[in-house]
Design an enzyme around this catalytic site. Structure first.
Site, PDB file in Angstrom:
ATOM      1  N   ASP A   1       0.444  -3.170 -53.520  1.00  0.00           N
ATOM      2  CA  ASP A   1       1.672  -3.932 -53.799  1.00  0.00           C
ATOM      3  C   ASP A   1       2.402  -4.284 -52.508  1.00  0.00           C
ATOM      4  OD1 ASP A   1       1.156  -3.594 -56.488  1.00  0.00           O
ATOM      5  OD2 ASP A   1       2.475  -1.847 -56.680  1.00  0.00           O
TER       6      ASP A   1
ATOM      7  N   ARG B   1       1.529 -12.996 -64.324  1.00  0.00           N
ATOM      8  CA  ARG B   1       2.607 -12.021 -64.062  1.00  0.00           C
ATOM      9  C   ARG B   1       3.708 -12.604 -63.187  1.00  0.00           C
ATOM     10  NH1 ARG B   1      -0.426  -6.126 -63.232  1.00  0.00           N
ATOM     11  NH2 ARG B   1      -1.770  -6.286 -65.081  1.00  0.00           N
TER      12      ARG B   1
ATOM     13  N   ASP C   1      -3.216  -6.278 -55.356  1.00  0.00           N
ATOM     14  CA  ASP C   1      -2.586  -6.006 -56.643  1.00  0.00           C
ATOM     15  C   ASP C   1      -1.352  -6.889 -56.776  1.00  0.00           C
ATOM     16  OD1 ASP C   1      -2.198  -4.948 -59.131  1.00  0.00           O
ATOM     17  OD2 ASP C   1      -1.631  -2.961 -58.477  1.00  0.00           O
TER      18      ASP C   1
ATOM     19  N   ASP D   1       6.303  -5.121 -57.859  1.00  0.00           N
ATOM     20  CA  ASP D   1       6.090  -4.289 -59.044  1.00  0.00           C
ATOM     21  C   ASP D   1       7.184  -3.246 -59.223  1.00  0.00           C
ATOM     22  OD1 ASP D   1       3.776  -5.671 -59.502  1.00  0.00           O
ATOM     23  OD2 ASP D   1       2.461  -3.919 -59.496  1.00  0.00           O
TER      24      ASP D   1
END
Length: 367
Positions: free
Chosen positions: A161, A243, A190, A194
């Site tokens: 992340d 996302r 990734d 997040d």
């Protein structure tokens, strides 16, 4: 009243010693830790001020950032860390101390509070090195670039992340950042932004997220619903597969963002999440809003959005696109004040203002 000469000399020597130990330049407290003030949900729950009122330290390595955290009187002593240069694995070591809990190969903001990380001068680039916020509160990250953070391959950092938050995180404002990768999970990357395991009261503003398989998530699973109260505004999402964000439970306010080339899906509201989606501009994208890859429904309230060359899939068992004519299926009450730019102005405003190195410009309401 002035301090006695001996005390002033002692303070000067202590400051010099800290500078020598950290490789950083130290200055005394300033009135404001960052440019501008927090917006959105980061203004709630007592607000987000970062290191305002504390000491200011200049750092050019990741180790110096950690040493500045460890050199504080306590884990909650306010501090602004001005960062310039490239921060990478080669210059980011673990540092120990009573006021910090750091690790090598990642910028670790763990079990601390009242910190600002601010890019200055010619810019701050975190190269293949993520920023991890864990069990912390009142954090500001502003005017930095984080790129190519991997969870597999070499080198790895922060679970892949760019900026990751987890476990009892409160009040974080991330502003005027550029978060980017060079591919998706198969290339070792990734998420760019997040949040999980009880992260709340966060704002992402005037930032660029691009060239990644995953923009970011709120909640790590359909049963992990402790996160929420997140604001996303005036951000550019470009060339992202999915996302933007993925929401599992909680409330999100998503307004005045510019979405370009969302390749598979966009705002994915799942597992009872409620998203207020206002005056965004979606361009050259697919399935930009809905519930995807699950039968655990989420909800949205929509108004004022522009859909420019957006395609929509047909509903199926685990895919429920909101389009081609998105309608609200919930209502969301927003507790803070904010001003909406017209969706037609968003591409111009966001292109001029979002990202690191833009002079921290914000919308003036015109386009």
């Amino acid at each position: 009243m002035k301090k006695p000469v001996a005390l002033r000399l002692y303070a000067a020597l202590a400051t010099a010693a800290l500078a020598a130990a950290t490789g950083a330049v130290v200055s005394m407290p300033s009135a404001s830790a960052a440019s501008g003030s927090a917006t959105g949900y980061a203004t709630q729950n007592g607000g987000t001020t970062g290191g305002a009122g504390g000491q200011t330290v200049r750092a050019t390595t990741g180790t110096a950032i950690h040493q500045a955290l460890c050199g504080r009187a306590s884990s909650s002593t306010p501090i602004t860390i001005e960062v310039e240069g490239t921060i990478n694995h080669g210059n980011t070591a673990k540092v120990s101390g009573d006021s910090c809990n750091t690790a090598a190969g990642v910028i670790e903001l763990k079990q601390i509070s009242n910190v600002t990380i601010l890019g200055v001068g010619s810019g701050a680039v975190f190269d293949q090195l993520g920023i991890h916020i864990r069990e912390s509160s009142n954090i500001i990250i502003q005017n930095v670039t984080v790129r190519n953070v991997k969870k597999s391959g070499s080198p790895t950092s922060n679970g892949g992340d760019a900026i990751g938050m987890e476990r009892n995180v409160r009040n974080v404002w991330v502003d005027h950042t550029t978060l980017e990768a060079s591919g998706g999970e198969s290339e070792g990357f990734d998420g760019l932004f997040d949040m999980k395991d009880n992260t709340q009261y966060v704002t992402l503003s005037y930032s660029i997220l691009r060239n990644s398989g995953r923009g970011g998530l709120v909640g790590s699973s359909e049963s992990e619903l402790s996160n929420g109260f997140i604001t996303y505004h005036h951000n550019l999402y470009e060339n992202i597969d999915s996302r933007t964000p993925l929401l599992r439970g909680g409330i999100a306010h998503i307004y005045n963002n510019y979405y370009v080339k969302l390749n598979e899906s966009g705002i994915n509201s799942r597992a009872g999440a409620r998203a207020k989606v206002d005056n965004n501009y979606f361009k050259d994208s697919k399935d930009v809003l809905g519930t995807f890859y699950t039968d655990a429904a989420g909800y949205w309230q929509v108004s004022g959005n522009t859909f420019d060359n957006v395609t929509w899939s047909s509903p199926s068992g685990e895919n429920n696109p909101a389009g081609p004519d998105p309608q609200s299926n919930t209502t969301v009450s927003i507790p803070y004040s904010y001003s909406l730019d017209g969706a037609g102005c968003v591409p111009d405003i966001v292109s001029r203002t979002a990202g690191a190195g833009k002079g921290l410009q914000v919308s003036n309401g015109n386009c």
